[in-house]
Design a protein around this motif. Structure first.
Motif, PDB file in Angstrom:
ATOM      1  N   GLU A 133       6.460  40.230 -28.414  1.00  0.00           N
ATOM      2  CA  GLU A 133       7.321  41.080 -29.379  1.00  0.00           C
ATOM      3  C   GLU A 133       7.693  40.445 -30.672  1.00  0.00           C
ATOM      4  N   GLY A 134       6.515  39.997 -31.411  1.00  0.00           N
ATOM      5  CA  GLY A 134       6.945  39.506 -32.691  1.00  0.00           C
ATOM      6  C   GLY A 134       7.517  38.203 -32.780  1.00  0.00           C
ATOM      7  N   GLN A 135       7.642  37.387 -31.485  1.00  0.00           N
ATOM      8  CA  GLN A 135       7.814  36.156 -31.346  1.00  0.00           C
ATOM      9  C   GLN A 135       7.034  35.310 -30.916  1.00  0.00           C
ATOM     10  N   PHE A 136       7.250  34.009 -31.131  1.00  0.00           N
ATOM     11  CA  PHE A 136       6.173  32.868 -30.730  1.00  0.00           C
ATOM     12  C   PHE A 136       6.823  31.911 -29.872  1.00  0.00           C
ATOM     13  N   TYR A 137       6.143  31.261 -28.613  1.00  0.00           N
ATOM     14  CA  TYR A 137       6.665  30.416 -27.710  1.00  0.00           C
ATOM     15  C   TYR A 137       5.836  29.250 -27.609  1.00  0.00           C
ATOM     16  N   VAL A 138       6.328  28.003 -27.307  1.00  0.00           N
ATOM     17  CA  VAL A 138       5.745  27.043 -26.757  1.00  0.00           C
ATOM     18  C   VAL A 138       5.959  26.550 -25.533  1.00  0.00           C
ATOM     19  N   VAL A 139       5.132  26.356 -24.551  1.00  0.00           N
ATOM     20  CA  VAL A 139       5.491  25.760 -23.222  1.00  0.00           C
ATOM     21  C   VAL A 139       5.168  24.212 -23.240  1.00  0.00           C
ATOM     22  N   GLN A 140       6.216  23.470 -22.777  1.00  0.00           N
ATOM     23  CA  GLN A 140       5.923  22.113 -22.765  1.00  0.00           C
ATOM     24  C   GLN A 140       6.288  21.418 -21.801  1.00  0.00           C
ATOM     25  N   VAL A 173       2.030  33.356 -40.337  1.00  0.00           N
ATOM     26  CA  VAL A 173       2.678  32.586 -39.531  1.00  0.00           C
ATOM     27  C   VAL A 173       2.016  32.193 -38.124  1.00  0.00           C
ATOM     28  N   ARG A 174       1.338  33.301 -37.625  1.00  0.00           N
ATOM     29  CA  ARG A 174       0.375  33.183 -36.460  1.00  0.00           C
ATOM     30  C   ARG A 174      -0.657  32.219 -36.663  1.00  0.00           C
ATOM     31  N   GLU A 175      -1.342  32.443 -37.814  1.00  0.00           N
ATOM     32  CA  GLU A 175      -2.521  31.343 -37.818  1.00  0.00           C
ATOM     33  C   GLU A 175      -1.841  29.819 -38.016  1.00  0.00           C
ATOM     34  N   ARG A 176      -0.864  29.649 -38.593  1.00  0.00           N
ATOM     35  CA  ARG A 176      -0.112  28.232 -38.626  1.00  0.00           C
ATOM     36  C   ARG A 176       0.298  27.989 -37.580  1.00  0.00           C
ATOM     37  N   PHE A 177       0.928  28.746 -36.620  1.00  0.00           N
ATOM     38  CA  PHE A 177       1.534  28.274 -35.498  1.00  0.00           C
ATOM     39  C   PHE A 177       0.458  27.882 -34.524  1.00  0.00           C
ATOM     40  N   GLN A 178      -0.736  28.677 -34.536  1.00  0.00           N
ATOM     41  CA  GLN A 178      -1.824  28.241 -33.656  1.00  0.00           C
ATOM     42  C   GLN A 178      -2.413  26.792 -33.941  1.00  0.00           C
ATOM     43  N   ARG A 179      -2.293  26.494 -35.202  1.00  0.00           N
ATOM     44  CA  ARG A 179      -2.824  25.237 -35.796  1.00  0.00           C
ATOM     45  C   ARG A 179      -1.942  24.089 -35.334  1.00  0.00           C
ATOM     46  N   GLU A 180      -0.659  24.485 -35.620  1.00  0.00           N
ATOM     47  CA  GLU A 180       0.400  23.319 -35.066  1.00  0.00           C
ATOM     48  C   GLU A 180       0.400  23.212 -33.654  1.00  0.00           C
ATOM     49  N   ALA A 181       0.249  24.262 -32.893  1.00  0.00           N
ATOM     50  CA  ALA A 181       0.000  24.317 -31.172  1.00  0.00           C
ATOM     51  C   ALA A 181      -0.900  23.321 -31.031  1.00  0.00           C
ATOM     52  N   ALA A 182      -2.050  23.618 -31.557  1.00  0.00           N
ATOM     53  CA  ALA A 182      -3.374  22.603 -31.107  1.00  0.00           C
ATOM     54  C   ALA A 182      -3.164  21.091 -31.411  1.00  0.00           C
ATOM     55  N   ILE A 183      -2.339  20.882 -32.483  1.00  0.00           N
ATOM     56  CA  ILE A 183      -1.638  19.573 -32.976  1.00  0.00           C
ATOM     57  C   ILE A 183      -0.937  19.096 -31.785  1.00  0.00           C
ATOM     58  N   LEU A 184      -0.056  19.710 -31.437  1.00  0.00           N
ATOM     59  CA  LEU A 184       0.956  19.128 -30.390  1.00  0.00           C
ATOM     60  C   LEU A 184       0.213  19.179 -29.051  1.00  0.00           C
ATOM     61  N   GLU A 185      -1.001  19.842 -28.621  1.00  0.00           N
ATOM     62  CA  GLU A 185      -1.661  19.516 -27.533  1.00  0.00           C
ATOM     63  C   GLU A 185      -2.453  18.079 -27.639  1.00  0.00           C
ATOM     64  N   ASP A 186      -2.813  17.952 -28.803  1.00  0.00           N
ATOM     65  CA  ASP A 186      -3.471  16.705 -28.973  1.00  0.00           C
ATOM     66  C   ASP A 186      -2.910  15.460 -28.645  1.00  0.00           C
ATOM     67  N   LEU A 187      -1.498  15.583 -29.490  1.00  0.00           N
ATOM     68  CA  LEU A 187      -0.579  14.379 -29.280  1.00  0.00           C
ATOM     69  C   LEU A 187      -0.032  14.365 -27.926  1.00  0.00           C
ATOM     70  N   GLY A 188       0.287  15.356 -27.326  1.00  0.00           N
ATOM     71  CA  GLY A 188       0.774  15.164 -25.976  1.00  0.00           C
ATOM     72  C   GLY A 188      -0.328  14.779 -24.822  1.00  0.00           C
ATOM     73  N   GLY A 189      -1.389  14.988 -25.338  1.00  0.00           N
ATOM     74  CA  GLY A 189      -2.520  14.530 -24.175  1.00  0.00           C
ATOM     75  C   GLY A 189      -2.972  13.188 -24.533  1.00  0.00           C
TER      76      GLY A 189
END
Length: 537
Positions: free
Chosen positions: A86-93, A55-71
């Motif tokens: 604490e076992g949870q993932f956060y995205v700041v937008q 999950v963590r690896e996939r989450f990091q990949r998808e976050a990088a895509i979001l960064e590219d799109l939003g930029g």
């Protein structure tokens, strides 16, 4: 609400929540301006160390895509940061100030057609860019489109890929896969519900969103055709123009192959449909002889519009002479159309002037390449086969009552043999030149002018132009790049009708070059001193 996330983001309030976690509005306490932001909290559905790593690896990949799109576009929120806690993932937008389309409908009521069209035209380039990155949004709906307050532009939020990463699991073969389907029932098409979204799945969702904006009805409140699965929505939006309705209908087609394949094509259809159409120049149609139709051998064709096949020309096998009609207009609307005679003319036809190469109308494209000459040639009719003398002339009469002249007596026609004293024959363009001029107009992208060179019956033929002018420009503006007229031959002609055969070469926007031989039927429009296309095969 007193909550500090990552020792930095002060939560102001909760914006929403669901099975994957919650969404907060927060302030960044480490920025001088205390910049506001949106924080999405995401929870993996399985509490398993091995799964957590995936999950963590996939989450990091998808976050990088979001960064590219939003930029790259200001209509997708910028990604400020992402973190784990604490076992949870956060995205700041980026926080987009404005209101969702759902809120706008609830507060202000239905949107006008022009407002909906503007939203679609502003969003489709964003989707085109997203799809160019091989990404499908998967959750387009009114809740995920915000009209930004400062400029009223629609902003696309809440991409599904990051949420999908939370459903990562390992299948029986030991490979990572997703156990969840991203999307909202009613707004996602069947292939997406089956876990196989394609780019046109987003266009489907956008079309359903447009229907909601025009009708105020959620998808579950609109019936579907039990035989085809198509959504029956038009009865709830009777004031919507046929051009916009056609675009939406194609976008929400049940099967992906029937939808627009790309956001660009949907955008072009919308823009073409927004073109203000000038009224067609009135056309005075001569009476048609009541002759039995001749069976026509089927051909592989591409019709004037992509939705239908050309209709056969009504022509008698027994008589190949020259037909004529006459129009008597007494200056009154609806004056009686008098008599059409089928005349067999024993005289030689007048010589036809040579014409020069130009370009083409979509008509019949044969399935075999044609041998074409490098220059345009014009030929006289074959007098041995098409102008054989006949011994009998049978007049065919068609009289329509007129309110102003109910007892109008038919007046016999004068001889149709052209003479030097007939003014209508002096400046009349040749039928071949009319075809060349028509295609020159098409190649110059003057589609309204080209449309006006079709007879009203041909324009209104639902098989050929199911959506009228929009079908016409969908073909010429959306699929054909240009057409070369390689050779034009006159087959037969009279004072009121002509048949011309043209060898054409279509250059399609796909890069394909398609040769074709097309036979055009023309009618003389005396009121406007021009030939108009009445049929093709």
């Amino acid at each position: 609400m007193e909550m500090l996330l990552n020792n930095r983001y002060q939560v102001i309030r909760t914006l929403g929540g669901g099975g994957f976690g919650e969404t907060f509005l927060a302030e960044d306490t480490q920025m001088p301006s205390n910049r506001r932001c949106v924080i999405k909290q995401l929870k993996p559905i399985q509490n398993n160390p091995q799964i957590y790593q995936l999950v963590r690896e996939r989450f990091q990949r998808e976050a990088a895509i979001l960064e590219d799109l939003g930029g790259s576009t200001d209509q997708i929120p910028s990604l400020y940061a992402y973190f784990q806690s604490e076992g949870q993932f956060y995205v700041v937008q980026e926080w987009v100030e404005g209101e969702t389309l759902t809120a706008k409908i609830q507060q202000q009521g239905l949107l006008s057609e022009s407002a909906v069209r503007e939203i679609l035209i502003n969003l489709l380039p964003v989707l085109e860019y997203v799809h160019s990155k091989r990404i499908v949004h998967r959750d387009i709906k009114p809740d995920n489109i915000i009209l930004r307050r400062r400029d009223s532009k629609p902003v696309l939020i809440d991409f599904g890929a990051v949420r999908e990463s939370m459903g990562t699991m390992v299948n029986s073969q030991g490979n990572p896969t997703s156990s969840i389907v991203i999307g909202t029932p009613g707004y996602m098409p069947s292939e997406q519900a089956a876990g196989r979204p394609v780019y046109s799945s987003d266009l489907y969702s956008l079309g359903i969103t447009a229907i909601y904006l025009l009708t105020g009805r959620q998808p579950q409140e609109i019936a579907t055709d039990p035989r085809t699965g198509e959504i029956v929505w038009r009865q709830h939006a009777l004031n919507v123009s046929p051009s916009l309705a056609m675009v939406i209908d194609r976008a929400i087609a049940y099967h992906p192959r029937d939808r627009y394949p790309t956001a660009r094509e949907m955008l072009e259809a919308l823009q073409l449909g927004a073109v203000t159409m000038q009224p067609t120049v009135p056309y005075a149609q001569p009476p048609a002889a009541n002759l039995p139709p001749t069976a026509v051998t089927p051909q592989y064709t591409i019709p004037i519009s992509p939705a239908a096949l050309p209709q056969p020309i009504n022509q008698s096998n027994g008589q190949r002479g020259i037909f004529a009609g006459s129009l008597i207009a007494g200056g009154l609307i609806g004056a009686s159309i008098i008599i059409g005679f089928a005349i067999n003319n024993k005289k030689e036809p007048q010589p036809i002037a040579q014409s020069s190469p130009l370009s083409s109308e979509q008509a019949t494209i044969n399935n075999q390449p044609q041998n074409t000459a490098p220059s345009v040639k014009t030929q006289r009719p074959d007098t041995t086969t098409r102008n054989e003398p006949q011994d009998i002339v049978t007049p065919v009469k068609s009289i329509f009552p007129s309110p102003s002249a109910p007892n109008l007596t038919p007046t016999p026609l004068k001889s149709e043999t052209p003479s030097a004293e007939t003014p209508a024959q002096v400046d009349r363009p040749s039928p071949e030149q009319a075809i060349q001029n028509y295609f020159a107009t098409i190649n110059k992208r003057e589609f309204q002018t080209g449309w006006n060179q079709l007879s009203p019956n041909y324009q209104s033929n639902k098989r050929l132009h199911p959506n009228g002018y929009l079908s016409y420009i969908d073909w010429w503006g959306g699929k054909v790049e240009s057409v070369d007229v390689e050779e034009v031959n006159l087959v037969e002609a009279s004072a009121e009708t002509a048949t011309v055969e043209a060898q054409l070469e279509y250059s399609m926007k796909t890069g394909k070059v398609v040769p074709s031989v097309v036979r055009f039927s023309l009618l003389w429009d005396a009121g406007n001193s021009r030939w108009v296309v009445s049929d093709t095969k």
